[in-house]
Design a protein around this motif. Structure first.
Motif, mmCIF file in Angstrom:
data_model
loop_
_atom_site.group_PDB
_atom_site.id
_atom_site.type_symbol
_atom_site.label_atom_id
_atom_site.label_comp_id
_atom_site.label_asym_id
_atom_site.label_seq_id
_atom_site.Cartn_x
_atom_site.Cartn_y
_atom_site.Cartn_z
ATOM 1 N N GLY A 1 -1.797 1.446 0.783
ATOM 2 C CA GLY A 1 -0.436 1.872 0.451
ATOM 3 C C GLY A 1 -0.308 3.367 0.273
ATOM 4 O O GLY A 1 0.394 3.831 -0.604
ATOM 5 N N ASP A 2 -0.986 4.147 1.125
ATOM 6 C CA ASP A 2 -1.001 5.589 0.847
ATOM 7 C C ASP A 2 0.195 6.349 1.423
ATOM 8 O O ASP A 2 0.335 7.537 1.207
ATOM 9 N N ALA B 1 -12.594 -7.344 4.611
ATOM 10 C CA ALA B 1 -11.557 -6.423 4.134
ATOM 11 C C ALA B 1 -10.125 -6.976 4.175
ATOM 12 O O ALA B 1 -9.333 -6.711 3.286
ATOM 13 N N LEU C 1 -9.388 -4.118 -2.832
ATOM 14 C CA LEU C 1 -8.702 -3.444 -1.713
ATOM 15 C C LEU C 1 -7.186 -3.670 -1.752
ATOM 16 O O LEU C 1 -6.414 -2.780 -1.432
ATOM 17 N N ASN C 2 -6.784 -4.880 -2.159
ATOM 18 C CA ASN C 2 -5.347 -5.183 -2.217
ATOM 19 C C ASN C 2 -4.631 -4.379 -3.289
ATOM 20 O O ASN C 2 -3.423 -4.237 -3.246
ATOM 21 N N LEU D 1 -5.547 -1.219 -4.395
ATOM 22 C CA LEU D 1 -5.664 0.241 -4.320
ATOM 23 C C LEU D 1 -4.379 0.862 -3.799
ATOM 24 O O LEU D 1 -3.676 0.286 -2.986
ATOM 25 N N GLU D 2 -4.110 2.056 -4.265
ATOM 26 C CA GLU D 2 -2.969 2.826 -3.770
ATOM 27 C C GLU D 2 -3.108 3.078 -2.269
ATOM 28 O O GLU D 2 -2.181 2.951 -1.500
ATOM 29 N N LYS E 1 -4.936 -11.914 4.800
ATOM 30 C CA LYS E 1 -3.788 -11.274 5.463
ATOM 31 C C LYS E 1 -3.519 -11.971 6.799
ATOM 32 O O LYS E 1 -4.422 -12.556 7.401
ATOM 33 N N SER F 1 -3.097 -1.387 5.925
ATOM 34 C CA SER F 1 -3.046 -2.381 4.857
ATOM 35 C C SER F 1 -3.071 -1.727 3.481
ATOM 36 O O SER F 1 -2.784 -2.357 2.482
#
Lengths: 309, 174
Positions: free
Chosen positions: A301-302, A38, B73-74, B76-77, A42, A299
């Motif tokens: 962006g919500d 996932a 995944l990178n 997605l909002e 990073k 990680s």
């Protein structure tokens, strides 16, 4: 920018989201390959201004199990003026293209200040006496796993509440999820004004221990005795320690927790720490799962983890 | 909203797939099912029960959530809440029958295959889907397909409803 600074400033829904996600992550530990892709690519920087092997190792393992790269940045806080060194160090780290900064700092508010100056997601791994949100989350996760719910659970937090960021973070999280919290310790270490937060205060461990479902024993700092917060270590152990005598009057399914490292036979007897009601080692395992959940959720962006005001 | 499959159609499709599996996956004692969350899990359960009835075997099965293996995944909002993956059997040397409701780009199946390999080395992996709606972006095909429909545009939605979790049952194009 989304960070995890404390549990006071995030919603009940976010806490539940972290706990639910952590539950799924725990399953990964049972696989042949204990790693998922996932967070591939990073970078997580562990920025520790205070010695802490356990928390740092836990974050490091959590990041690695998510396939992130980890850099451990240990800084001595004594030499430089703290404000300057923190921001300067952070800028240096940012120049290495970090995505997360996990910070442990002796000053309350350090994590919050850092979050204002960097683009990376900041995770507070303990700042002064203020907050240690991932420790509280793993404590609450463990309680929820064993007791199946937090609502109406009666939890005692015992020890040096005055100086404890673990106690503060626990009580915020527990109150948000509807638990009943009692703080126990000598009056010098459990100030009356905490009752304004909606918790009970008790100076009588023998009475409280009979009523609670969970007891979280905090580490007692021996140097507090030099400042006369309590008369002697042995007297503290007699008055507030978790021992066989208190186990006999407690509920049979009392859950016994300790954030570690333990002072065996001071705040907790050896036989209790290693006994069937203790979940101290499971807390360590759960810590990795909870930290994986936090890294994973930050990680995205919500915008759910709002900047605390 | 157009109906593509009725409740009865789904039931007939499941029966047909069951016989296909029993015929082609030899020996049946090596079969194990993995259903992809959420609806693949329920379709897998139905197929599994019928295969067990026919073969008189106990067949292991598991549930898989592929979120952590997604390739977007990178982008997605927000990061979705990860649901548990529950595979409580050793997949080594098993004939894994992977079950999903709709096959579209093939990216979900790519993620599932990667995740399966992290659990061990199966003998083979077969793919069952209820609907193949076309639109593949990766070279992935199903071994057992319920119904193949003409490719529909990306902004159309194929909705699979199953009685286990929805109020009714059927497949609809909306």
């Amino acid at each position: 920018m989304r960070h995890l600074i404390d549990l006071e400033s995030i919603s009940k829904e976010d806490i539940i989201k972290i706990l639910d996600t952590a539950k799924s992550f725990k399953e990964i530990f049972t696989r042949d390959v204990k790693k998922v892709p996932a967070l591939r690519g990073k970078t997580v920087v562990n920025l520790f201004f205070e010695a802490s092997t356990r928390t740092r190792n836990s974050f490091e393992l959590a990041a690695k199990r998510l396939s992130a790269d980890v850099l451990n940045f240990n800084v001595s806080s004594s030499s430089v003026s703290k404000g300057e060194s923190l921001i300067d160090t952070a800028k240096t780290i940012e120049a290495m293209a970090s995505d997360f900064i996990v910070i442990r700092h002796p000053s309350s508010g350090a994590a919050k200040m850092l979050s204002r100056h960097v683009k990376s997601a900041v995770i507070n791994a303990g700042d002064g006496t203020h907050a240690h949100p991932t420790q509280a989350l793993l404590d609450i996760f463990t309680m929820r796993e064993k007791k199946l719910k937090i609502k109406n659970l009666h939890v005692a937090i015992v020890g040096d509440i005055l100086h404890s960021r673990v106690a503060r973070s626990n009580l915020w999280g527990l109150l948000k999820l509807g638990a009943k919290v009692t703080l126990v310790g000598p009056p010098t270490l459990v100030p009356r004004h905490f009752s304004k937060l909606g918790v009970e205060i008790s100076y009588n461990m023998d009475k409280t221990i009979q009523e609670v479902d969970v007891v979280n024993m905090l580490r007692i700092q021996k140097e507090r005795q030099d400042k006369n917060y309590f008369p002697s270590i042995m007297e503290y152990a007699r008055s507030f320690g978790m021992n066989e005598k208190r186990m006999k009057i407690a509920k049979k399914d009392l859950l016994i927790m300790h954030p570690g490292p333990m002072n065996r036979d001071i705040e907790i007897s050896s036989s209790i720490a290693d006994g069937p009601n203790s979940v101290i080692n499971e807390q360590v395992t759960n810590g990795v799962a909870v930290r994986m959940a936090v890294l994973y959720l930050l990680s995205g962006g919500d915008g759910k983890f709002e900047d605390p005001a | 909203m157009n109906s593509i499959l009725s409740k009865n159609d789904i039931s007939r499709i499941v029966d047909r797939i069951v016989y296909g599996i029993v015929e082609k996956c030899i020996p049946p004692k090596e079969i194990a099912f993995i259903g992809l969350r959420t609806r693949g899990e329920h379709i897998a359960n139905r197929i599994k029960k019928k295969v067990e009835d026919i073969t008189s075997l106990q067949i292991p099965s598991g549930i898989m959530d592929i979120t952590l293996y997604r390739d977007d995944l990178n982008k997605l909002e927000s990061n979705p809440v990860v649901k548990e993956t529950l595979i409580n059997f050793d997949i080594h040397n098993k004939i894994i029958i992977l079950v999903d409701d709709v096959l579209n780009t093939g990216r979900t199946i790519r993620a599932a295959l990667d995740q399966i390999m992290d659990f061990g080395r199966p003998k083979s992996v077969k793919l069952v889907v209820l609907i193949d709606r076309g639109g593949r972006e990766l070279p992935i095909q199903a071994d057992f397909t319920g119904k193949k429909i003409d490719p529909v545009s990306e902004n159309k939605k194929i909705e699979v409803r199953l009685i286990e979790i929805d109020n009714d049952e059927g497949v609809f194009l909306s």
